[in-house]
Write a protein that holds these residues in place. Structure first.
Motif, PDB file in Angstrom:
ATOM      1  N   GLY A  36       1.871   1.683  10.759  1.00 55.01           N
ATOM      2  CA  GLY A  36       2.869   2.656  10.329  1.00 55.01           C
ATOM      3  C   GLY A  36       4.179   2.391  11.016  1.00 55.01           C
ATOM      4  O   GLY A  36       4.373   1.351  11.616  1.00 55.01           O
ATOM      5  N   GLY A  37       5.029   3.322  10.954  1.00 56.35           N
ATOM      6  CA  GLY A  37       6.342   3.118  11.543  1.00 56.35           C
ATOM      7  C   GLY A  37       6.285   3.081  13.053  1.00 56.35           C
ATOM      8  O   GLY A  37       6.946   2.297  13.684  1.00 56.35           O
ATOM      9  N   ARG A  42      -0.194   0.014  16.295  1.00 55.53           N
ATOM     10  CA  ARG A  42      -0.710  -1.305  15.962  1.00 55.53           C
ATOM     11  C   ARG A  42      -1.991  -1.597  16.712  1.00 55.53           C
ATOM     12  O   ARG A  42      -2.261  -1.018  17.741  1.00 55.53           O
ATOM     13  CB  ARG A  42       0.302  -2.365  16.365  1.00 55.53           C
ATOM     14  N   THR A 167     -10.597  -4.979   7.308  1.00 50.43           N
ATOM     15  CA  THR A 167      -9.387  -4.437   6.700  1.00 50.43           C
ATOM     16  C   THR A 167      -9.073  -3.108   7.355  1.00 50.43           C
ATOM     17  O   THR A 167      -7.951  -2.706   7.478  1.00 50.43           O
ATOM     18  CB  THR A 167      -9.553  -4.228   5.196  1.00 50.43           C
TER      19      THR A 167
ATOM     20  N   SER B 513       8.981  -2.534  10.562  1.00 45.41           N
ATOM     21  CA  SER B 513       8.426  -1.308  11.139  1.00 45.41           C
ATOM     22  C   SER B 513       9.458  -0.197  11.184  1.00 45.41           C
ATOM     23  O   SER B 513       9.581   0.529  12.164  1.00 45.41           O
ATOM     24  CB  SER B 513       7.883  -1.564  12.553  1.00 45.41           C
ATOM     25  N   GLU B 538       1.634  -8.746   5.635  1.00 43.40           N
ATOM     26  CA  GLU B 538       0.585  -9.664   6.086  1.00 43.40           C
ATOM     27  C   GLU B 538      -0.796  -9.257   5.658  1.00 43.40           C
ATOM     28  O   GLU B 538      -1.616 -10.076   5.352  1.00 43.40           O
ATOM     29  CB  GLU B 538       0.627  -9.759   7.597  1.00 43.40           C
ATOM     30  N   SER B 539      -1.060  -7.965   5.655  1.00 40.40           N
ATOM     31  CA  SER B 539      -2.430  -7.577   5.354  1.00 40.40           C
ATOM     32  C   SER B 539      -2.562  -7.276   3.876  1.00 40.40           C
ATOM     33  O   SER B 539      -2.642  -6.143   3.454  1.00 40.40           O
ATOM     34  CB  SER B 539      -2.841  -6.370   6.175  1.00 40.40           C
ATOM     35  N   SER B 541      -4.936  -7.716   1.994  1.00 43.10           N
ATOM     36  CA  SER B 541      -6.252  -7.215   1.604  1.00 43.10           C
ATOM     37  C   SER B 541      -6.220  -5.717   1.352  1.00 43.10           C
ATOM     38  O   SER B 541      -6.768  -5.227   0.382  1.00 43.10           O
ATOM     39  CB  SER B 541      -7.285  -7.527   2.670  1.00 43.10           C
ATOM     40  N   ASN B 542      -5.504  -5.000   2.187  1.00 44.10           N
ATOM     41  CA  ASN B 542      -5.413  -3.552   1.987  1.00 44.10           C
ATOM     42  C   ASN B 542      -4.816  -3.212   0.643  1.00 44.10           C
ATOM     43  O   ASN B 542      -5.287  -2.365  -0.069  1.00 44.10           O
ATOM     44  CB  ASN B 542      -4.528  -2.928   3.073  1.00 44.10           C
ATOM     45  N   ARG B 543      -3.734  -3.931   0.349  1.00 42.32           N
ATOM     46  CA  ARG B 543      -3.011  -3.575  -0.864  1.00 42.32           C
ATOM     47  C   ARG B 543      -3.712  -4.036  -2.116  1.00 42.32           C
ATOM     48  O   ARG B 543      -3.601  -3.432  -3.152  1.00 42.32           O
ATOM     49  CB  ARG B 543      -1.617  -4.181  -0.796  1.00 42.32           C
ATOM     50  N   GLU B 545      -6.740  -4.002  -2.677  1.00 43.44           N
ATOM     51  CA  GLU B 545      -7.841  -3.106  -3.033  1.00 43.44           C
ATOM     52  C   GLU B 545      -7.356  -1.991  -3.927  1.00 43.44           C
ATOM     53  O   GLU B 545      -8.065  -1.513  -4.786  1.00 43.44           O
ATOM     54  CB  GLU B 545      -8.456  -2.514  -1.773  1.00 43.44           C
ATOM     55  N   LYS B 554       5.491   2.477   2.975  1.00 42.60           N
ATOM     56  CA  LYS B 554       6.503   1.863   3.825  1.00 42.60           C
ATOM     57  C   LYS B 554       6.301   0.365   3.831  1.00 42.60           C
ATOM     58  O   LYS B 554       5.191  -0.138   3.773  1.00 42.60           O
ATOM     59  CB  LYS B 554       6.382   2.403   5.245  1.00 42.60           C
ATOM     60  N   ASP B 556       6.351  -3.202   5.587  1.00 37.48           N
ATOM     61  CA  ASP B 556       6.209  -3.738   6.942  1.00 37.48           C
ATOM     62  C   ASP B 556       7.469  -4.432   7.382  1.00 37.48           C
ATOM     63  O   ASP B 556       8.035  -4.164   8.425  1.00 37.48           O
ATOM     64  CB  ASP B 556       5.105  -4.810   7.000  1.00 37.48           C
ATOM     65  N   PRO B 572       5.326 -18.033   0.072  1.00 39.73           N
ATOM     66  CA  PRO B 572       3.869 -17.900   0.043  1.00 39.73           C
ATOM     67  C   PRO B 572       3.474 -16.590  -0.640  1.00 39.73           C
ATOM     68  O   PRO B 572       4.330 -15.721  -0.840  1.00 39.73           O
ATOM     69  CB  PRO B 572       3.492 -17.861   1.525  1.00 39.73           C
ATOM     70  N   PRO B 573       2.212 -16.422  -0.980  1.00 35.86           N
ATOM     71  CA  PRO B 573       1.786 -15.250  -1.755  1.00 35.86           C
ATOM     72  C   PRO B 573       2.060 -13.918  -1.071  1.00 35.86           C
ATOM     73  O   PRO B 573       2.289 -12.912  -1.731  1.00 35.86           O
ATOM     74  CB  PRO B 573       0.279 -15.440  -1.942  1.00 35.86           C
ATOM     75  N   TYR B 574       2.095 -13.887   0.241  1.00 40.11           N
ATOM     76  CA  TYR B 574       2.273 -12.588   0.878  1.00 40.11           C
ATOM     77  C   TYR B 574       3.736 -12.193   1.004  1.00 40.11           C
ATOM     78  O   TYR B 574       4.058 -11.148   1.537  1.00 40.11           O
ATOM     79  CB  TYR B 574       1.589 -12.562   2.245  1.00 40.11           C
TER      80      TYR B 574
END
Lengths: 247, 578
Positions: A36-37, A42, A167, B513, B538-539, B541-543, B545, B554, B556, B572-574
């Protein structure tokens, strides 16, 4: 230290602990996880000193303005803003210093007859560490992990499992037990951890003492067990594996 | 000027080197634009994605020197994932197939491969100078290509790169006929070095002025190298043993004493302080000293060395020098112009008060060094009073970068925020071009920056500010702003979208951030064809899903930059380019 990690602490998030003899902290981060912000949310590495009170770390972070146990700057991704080249050098220096101090302490305990404990010592005593690349089969984008921030194979495996297999942070069932993470080191998962050594050969992680490993490892690869031919000794049959999987 | 023939105008233009001046000249009229483009030899491209190689070559067919920068600055701190971009290969390919007689290539934060280096080495017969700063992706095999094929190589300068060291014999690849080297810097190489090959190379390079060694070059080799290169001006020492035998030490001293031209010293990568006295004879001539990698050199050894360096203009040091050491610097180095103090202990565990620097050291330096104009200072604490004093003592700052190690840390005496302190700096230093702020800061500091920092070109913000107003003050006030990088600060869409056209006057904006959302970034991108708006997640995988993306999510990391060539194709893909 390893036992503490596996037992878990019944918290809402799996936090990594470090059992370092390097002065209790880590200078570097593995890589940013999305958060998050607020910077305090993290995933981060904790020091051994934080371990007993690790449950309250989150509270400490959000209360940072109030001044309670100020979060250390070394626990935030990319902070302090020191170039990675310089950071590696800094961490190497501290590792070398500690290694040398440990060596000298060891030497006092060791007779002339015995082999010195530290088999990884190079000619001039330096230990080259730092960030190394980690790739996983089937994942296009690699990561980097800081070997300095780990003290054992278990630590490292835990970090890698967090990086590639989680994840969400490790979840806890209602009974308060962890769902068991994939085990990269004992051959019970469909992946196995390998590394490329200084001579360019790909080897299975875990055969040699940790200190020897970190001086010879150049990069890591999380490989599908099915591709890791010739590792029969640690590879279990699929049926056996399923039986061993936690409920 | 138009009464003169073109050749004369061109001749006049050739005295103008600064690329900014050149850019201004080219805007005067069509005729000058045309003349200027055919005689421009050096081209500087601050963002490799702002333009493409084909257009570069079309406009400047006679270019000889190219400087390219790739990744955003925060890539230095691991905030930009691997494979993000900044590949140099397309540039080298394009230049190679054109008629450009490239002689110099300077790259910063770019991805360079062995293939690129090999192509480079074979394509330009007059190639003379390769400078790579904070680059990655290549190995010593690439260096071997450069060494083997660039017959007229003068400069090979590798600064802080990530190089896979194959421990090959790249130094052996310089042919015996190569005698033109003026500058060789391989300090960042981690592996073994063929010392014999190095000695032979240095011995046949009478014009060698800069030599920076890596860790693997030991003391006795250093002595031999310096004996055959007494003309050295800039030396980077590799490693020292703990206790050199008297004979080696004597030889080193003898060699160093002959180096009357030595003006700059760096390295000491693995150095024990006992060898420093060998360098005492040259200290009085030194104008630049970089001990920021020399963790072992501190305390009295360090102080003794510095006390001899009365002509020092540039000093890079670790904070183990302490406030006391900085007081010595202030008393000794009256010519000091640039100071950088880096942290030596990141764990914050040491309670040793002598081991870190505080506001006391900073104030001492500002009082003692009237010519100081650039500072980078990592410290554990700061006060407004100190900053106000520093501002009074040194109104000539061009670069002021203060990094208080703990985020959000207030004035340690009054517990207030540091807005007033930084405010004093920007108000006093009318020529300030670069600023990094830290510690506990509200919106007020940004009001000051917007009001007073008229010449500010680059601003770095971390863990600061309260509301969108902060960012707005800066965007509205700093007319010359070129680069703005922000992390972990509560600025959101309102600030981001207030003046979209502003970003076309800047090179780039980085926000990570913060509070900007996907929706905000999309709106920004919609109205801006000349901006590339990149979202780095970067992640994935979360998105992935989730089937829908939520505009309220928000972001990153946001990186946006002006460009005349549209969306890049190598992301790159991300990385999502809106």
């Amino acid at each position: 230290m390893i036992t503490e990690l596996e037992m878990g602490k019944g918290e809402s998030e799996l936090e990594l602990g470090l059992g370092l003899s390097l002065g209790g902290g880590t200078a570097a981060k593995i890589g940013g996880k999305s958060g998050g912000g607020a910077w305090g949310e993290r995933g981060r590495l904790l020091t051994a000193k934080d371990f007993p009170s690790v449950g309250s770390k989150r509270a400490a972070d959000s209360a940072s303005h109030a001044g309670s146990s100020p979060p250390r700057s070394s626990q935030v991704v990319g902070w302090p803003p020191i170039g990675s080249h310089r950071m590696n050098s800094l961490v190497n220096n501290q590792a070398t210093k500690s290694a040398r101090e440990e060596e000298e302490a060891d030497k006092k305990k060791v007779n002339d007859d015995h082999q010195p404990k530290d088999v990884t010592k190079k000619v001039n005593g330096k230990v080259q560490l730092g960030f190394i690349k980690v790739n996983m089969d089937g994942v296009a984008i690699g990561r980097k992990v800081d070997l300095n921030a780990h003290s054992s194979y278990e630590n490292l495996a835990q970090t890698l499992e967090d990086m590639f297999f989680r994840t969400n942070p490790g979840t806890i069932g209602l009974t308060g037990q962890f769902t068991k993470p994939l085990r990269l080191l004992d051959g019970s998962s469909e992946f196995v951890l390998t590394y490329e050594d200084k001579e360019g050969d790909w080897m299975l992680v875990g055969d040699v003492p940790w200190r020897m490993f970190i001086t010879s490892v150049k990069r890591l690869r999380v490989m599908k067990t099915s591709e890791a031919n010739g590792l029969a000794a640690r590879h279990q049959e699929p049926k056996e594996r399923q039986r061993n999987q936690p409920a | 000027m138009n009464y003169f023939p073109e050749e004369v105008i061109e001749h006049v233009f050739n005295f103008i080197a600064s690329h900014r001046d050149r850019n201004s000249i080219s805007l005067v009229c069509k005729s000058w634009h045309k003349i200027e483009r055919f005689c421009r030899k050096k081209v500087f491209i601050g963002n490799c994605y702002a333009i493409n190689p084909e257009r570069l070559i079309r406009r400047f067919p006679c270019l000889k020197s190219l400087t390219l920068k790739g990744k955003p600055h925060f890539a230095d701190f691991n905030l930009v994932p691997y494979e993000w971009g900044g590949f140099v290969h397309p540039w080298i390919e394009a230049l190679s197939s054109s008629h450009v007689g490239l002689e110099e290539l300077r790259l910063k934060r770019m991805v360079v491969t062995d293939e690129s280096l090999d192509l480079l080495s074979r394509s330009f017969p007059n190639f003379k100078s390769l400078v790579l700063v904070s680059c990655e992706g290549f190995t010593t095999d690439g260096l071997a290509s450069i060494a083997s094929n660039c017959r007229h190589l003068r400069e090979l300068d590798l600064q802080e790169n990530e190089i896979d060291d194959h421990r090959g014999q790249w130094l052996n690849c310089f042919p015996d006929s190569c005698t033109t080297l003026t500058s060789l810097n391989f300090a960042c190489l981690k592996g073994e070095t063929n010392v014999a090959a190095l000695e032979r190379l240095v011995a046949r390079s009478p014009n060698l002025k800069t030599l920076k060694l890596n860790r693997a070059v030991p003391l006795d080799a250093l002595a031999r190298l310096m004996s055959c290169a007494p003309q050295l001006v800039d030396l980077g020492v590799g490693s020292y043993e703990n206790e050199p035998d008297p004979e080696s030490f004597r030889k080193l001293m003898a060699a160093i004493q002959k180096c009357s031209s030595l003006r700059s010293l760096s390295g000491f990568l693995e150095a024990a302080p006992l060898c420093l006295p060998a360098f005492y004879p040259v200290c009085q001539n030194l104008i630049s000293l970089n001990l920021s990698y020399a963790a072992e050199i501190r305390g009295n050894h360090l102080i003794k060395l510095i006390q001899l360096c009365k002509r020092l203009q540039r000093l890079w040091i670790l904070d183990s020098i302490g406030d006391k050491g900085l007081v010595v610097v202030a008393a000794t180095c009256k010519e000091l112009q640039e100071l950088r103090v880096f942290p030596s202990d990141l764990h914050g565990e040491e309670d040793n008060n002598n081991a870190a620097v505080t506001e006391v050291g900073l104030v001492a330096i500002s009082a003692g060094c009237p010519k100081l104009h650039s500072i980078l200072y990592f410290c554990k604490q700061m006060t407004n009073a100190a900053l106000i004093t520093v501002a009074k003592n040194c109104p000539n700052f061009i670069r002021f970068r203060l990094c208080i190690l703990e985020p959000h840390k207030p004035d340690h005496i009054t517990s207030q925020s540091l807005d007033e302190g930084f405010g004093a700096i920007v108000q006093a230093c009318k020529g300030l071009r670069r600023l990094s702020v830290s510690g506990l800061l509200n919106d007020q500091v940004f009001l000051y920056i917007g009001m007073y920092a008229e010449e500010l070109e680059m601003l770095s913000i971390a863990f600061a500010g309260e509301t969108d107003k902060g960012m707005l003050y800066v965007l509205n006030g700093c007319k010359k702003l070129r680069k703005l990088e922000i992390r972990d600060s509560p600025f959101g869409n309102a600030a981001l979208l207030a003046d979209v056209h502003k970003y076309e006057t800047m090179r780039s904006l980085w926000m990570s951030s913060c509070e900007v959302t996907l929706g905000g970034c999309k709106r920004l991108a919609q109205n801006s064809p000349r901006l590339n708006v990149e979202i780095i997640n970067e992640s994935e995988s979360n998105r992935m899903e989730r089937n829908e993306e939520d505009e309220r999510d928000k972001v990153d990391k946001l990186y946006l930059y002006r460009t005349v060539v549209g969306t890049r194709k190598d992301a790159p893909p991300y990385v999502r380019i809106l």
